[in-house]
Design a protein around this motif. Structure first.
Motif, short mmCIF file in Angstrom:
data_model
loop_
_atom_site.label_atom_id
_atom_site.label_comp_id
_atom_site.label_asym_id
_atom_site.label_seq_id
_atom_site.Cartn_x
_atom_site.Cartn_y
_atom_site.Cartn_z
N GLU A 47 1.07 -6.67 0.21
CA GLU A 47 2.44 -7.19 0.26
C GLU A 47 2.61 -8.21 -0.86
O GLU A 47 1.73 -9.03 -1.10
CB GLU A 47 2.69 -7.87 1.61
N PRO A 48 3.73 -8.19 -1.55
CA PRO A 48 3.92 -9.06 -2.71
C PRO A 48 4.07 -10.53 -2.33
O PRO A 48 4.47 -10.86 -1.21
CB PRO A 48 5.21 -8.54 -3.34
N THR A 50 5.90 -13.94 -2.19
CA THR A 50 7.31 -14.33 -2.09
C THR A 50 7.42 -15.80 -2.41
O THR A 50 6.41 -16.48 -2.64
CB THR A 50 7.86 -14.06 -0.67
N THR A 55 0.46 -13.76 -1.88
CA THR A 55 0.23 -12.33 -1.73
C THR A 55 -0.61 -12.10 -0.48
O THR A 55 -1.58 -12.82 -0.24
CB THR A 55 -0.51 -11.77 -2.96
N ASP A 90 0.35 -0.06 -2.22
CA ASP A 90 1.39 -1.05 -2.43
C ASP A 90 2.47 -0.78 -1.38
O ASP A 90 3.10 0.28 -1.39
CB ASP A 90 1.96 -0.92 -3.83
N GLN A 92 5.37 -1.85 -1.05
CA GLN A 92 6.72 -1.66 -1.60
C GLN A 92 6.96 -0.22 -2.04
O GLN A 92 8.10 0.21 -2.13
CB GLN A 92 6.94 -2.61 -2.78
N ILE A 93 5.90 0.50 -2.29
CA ILE A 93 6.01 1.89 -2.72
C ILE A 93 5.89 2.85 -1.54
O ILE A 93 6.70 3.75 -1.37
CB ILE A 93 4.96 2.22 -3.80
N GLY A 95 5.45 1.90 1.91
CA GLY A 95 5.88 1.40 3.22
C GLY A 95 4.70 1.23 4.15
O GLY A 95 3.55 1.44 3.78
#
Length: 123
Positions: A47-48, A50, A55, A90, A92-93, A95
């Motif tokens: 997870e990125p 924020t 991270t 990832d 974000q790519i 899920g």
């Protein structure tokens, strides 16, 4: 005595560190490793960072049980995954996996205790 950066947390941190959250520690990485070694079919989902959190990585077992920990950098968890020969994605790519949502639905009154790697406890 010189500090040893066992997992590369300081080396791979990058130039910015979130201000509202604590930084990743060796115990965070050790918790992910312990979770992965004590369960089968574990995959890591990165997870990125924020504004509010560092991270993080979510380790998800074959049955959907999961735990989330700070990792400091995607490079750190990538090295852990490589060493354990486990897949890493990832979020974000790709899920989150459906089995994680199913586990949450089956266990509505349970969560992973951040103080005890991988142990589900009542809230």
């Amino acid at each position: 005595m010189r500090f040893r950066d066992r997992f590369g947390l300081r080396k791979n941190r990058g130039s910015s560190v979130t201000r509202l959250d604590r930084e990743a520690t060796d115990s965070d990485i050790e918790a992910l490793i312990a979770f992965a070694r004590s369960r089968r079919g574990v995959e890591f989902f990165v997870e990125p960072e924020t504004f509010a959190t560092d991270t993080t990585a979510v380790a998800v077992a074959h049955d959907g049980e999961w735990t989330r920990r700070r990792v400091g950098s995607p490079k750190v968890i990538a090295k852990v995954a490589r060493d354990l020969k486990l897949p890493i994605y990832d979020v974000q790519i790709v899920g989150y996996p459906a089995r994680m949502r199913a586990w949450n639905a089956r266990n509505p009154n349970r969560r992973i205790d951040p103080g005890t790697p991988g142990e589900a406890v009542a809230p």
